[in-house]
Design an enzyme around this catalytic site. Sequence first.
Site, PDB file in Angstrom:
ATOM      1  N   THR A 167       2.382 -10.772  13.428  1.00 14.04           N
ATOM      2  CA  THR A 167       3.237 -11.485  12.477  1.00 14.04           C
ATOM      3  C   THR A 167       4.554 -10.748  12.255  1.00 14.04           C
ATOM      4  O   THR A 167       5.618 -11.369  12.208  1.00 14.04           O
ATOM      5  CB  THR A 167       2.510 -11.660  11.130  1.00 14.04           C
ATOM      6  OG1 THR A 167       1.993 -10.400  10.693  1.00 14.04           O
ATOM      7  CG2 THR A 167       1.367 -12.645  11.245  1.00 14.04           C
ATOM      8  N   PHE A 169       3.481 -15.914   2.886  1.00 11.60           N
ATOM      9  CA  PHE A 169       2.431 -14.929   2.605  1.00 11.60           C
ATOM     10  C   PHE A 169       1.302 -15.542   1.776  1.00 11.60           C
ATOM     11  O   PHE A 169       0.507 -14.826   1.175  1.00 11.60           O
ATOM     12  CB  PHE A 169       3.009 -13.734   1.863  1.00 11.60           C
ATOM     13  CG  PHE A 169       4.017 -12.952   2.668  1.00 11.60           C
ATOM     14  CD1 PHE A 169       3.655 -12.303   3.831  1.00 11.60           C
ATOM     15  CD2 PHE A 169       5.349 -12.884   2.268  1.00 11.60           C
ATOM     16  CE1 PHE A 169       4.577 -11.583   4.583  1.00 11.60           C
ATOM     17  CE2 PHE A 169       6.290 -12.171   3.006  1.00 11.60           C
ATOM     18  CZ  PHE A 169       5.898 -11.520   4.170  1.00 11.60           C
ATOM     19  N   CYS A 186      -1.219 -12.469   1.242  1.00 14.39           N
ATOM     20  CA  CYS A 186      -1.245 -11.426   2.273  1.00 14.39           C
ATOM     21  C   CYS A 186      -1.111 -10.036   1.650  1.00 14.39           C
ATOM     22  O   CYS A 186      -0.118  -9.736   0.984  1.00 14.39           O
ATOM     23  CB  CYS A 186      -0.124 -11.659   3.277  1.00 14.39           C
ATOM     24  SG  CYS A 186       0.018 -10.364   4.522  1.00 14.39           S
TER      25      CYS A 186
END
Length: 479
Positions: free
Chosen positions: A289, A416, A423
């Site tokens: 990512t 996120f 996240c």
Amino acid sequence: MAFVLLLAFVALLVVSITWLWDYITMHLMWRPHTIAKEFREQRISGPSYKFLKGCNEDVKIMKQEQDSLVLDVHDHNYLPRILPHFIKWRAQYGEPFLYWFGPKPHICIFDYQLARQILSSKSGHFVKNDPPPTLLAVVGKGLSLLDGIDWVRHHRVIKPAFAMDKLKMMTKTMLACAQKMVKDLENQASQNKNGEIEVDFNKQFRQKYLPTERNRRKWMLEKNLRSSLLQIIQPRLATASVDYGNDLLGLMLHACIASKQGEMEGGLSLSIDEIIDECKMFFFAGHETTSLLLTWTVFLLSVYPEWQERLRQEVLREAGREYPSTDALSKLKEMTMVLLETLRLYCPAVLLQRKPIIDITLGERKLPKGVAIVIPIPIMHRDKDIWGDNADEFNPLRFENGITRAAKVPHALLAFAMGPRACIGQNFAMLEAKSVLALMLQKFSFTISPSYVHAPTYPFMLAPKFGLPVILRRLDVCN
């Protein structure tokens, strides 16, 4: 004796056939019919279910039809390339709509309030959707794929590694890795009189050990990766000190060893296998990512040179030509704005998925247990009612006053996720991206290569289909 064995075999065969028949009739035929009927009664429709295949063939055909579509570099509406089925079904059936991934029902939502209700829930009623077995074999069942008590246990062990004081300690390592990459690029560019070099930044940022063949090499990949991780873990375990390091691996090893010695409280323990799974998860998903965030940021800064220069001047203002400190990186406000706008337009994760573990009411509608809920991030990030009329455009200034004031709802950026399952590594990713960009901007200017073809694709995460060839120019030669 032979007769008895024959009877046992026949009995087993009858049981197996009965189970198979029940599974086919109930799970592959009757359940899809019942679920579709329940949703129609709530005015939710979608493409019809096809036995065993669901909508898979239709999706495959639509994606193949759009695969040759090439965009202008200033056109950021790549949705027809990666989600043509969602666009078609949304226009045809409205929102939300029901579709089928094989025999499994999925409901696709586009409403921010519903997304918030799901992602921010602390009840534990919405869990992660089942990952594909091939993905699970590679990345392991780490934190982002766990639920319930296991998630709580892993989260409590791992969370301290991502506290800001720990991240500041890791900044030197991040910068050292970035410096090595930049130095290699400088040396390559120095071999040309004009100080230029063409680099595929998609490969540059994503160089790592990924599987290239699905089934034949999957076992070998798992075996080799496990062996490599154990080679990193064993030397720390062999140390006479109880200090295994302040990084993520050190914290997990402490939880593992302290548990064996009876020193851990509240059951906060991790086994060696669980530690390996977490390492795999952060190695693959975490690095991937961040690499793609950097790839798309370099793309946008190459397409919009005025923003590239703004960021370069900001870096020089805060850090000069020196190694940027953690404090200097924290002051790069315009760089933060650009990174957030990149995540809005080119978020590596395309879909967020959850499923209720009980029959539940979502908004005004009732969802049966086990139905996958899909939140399409790039479509949500282009909602003009939320982001404004320029939602399709690159405009980092929308984040000038922070994430919560960038749109009409404070939770509009879904890169996120949000809530308790947001996240855990988002600050780490942003700091790592800033470290790389700061060093690059100090040394180079960059433009898109004429050979670049703008065709974002979505095999696992959003990536440039044909790479990102960029022309780097050393600033000391340019000046």
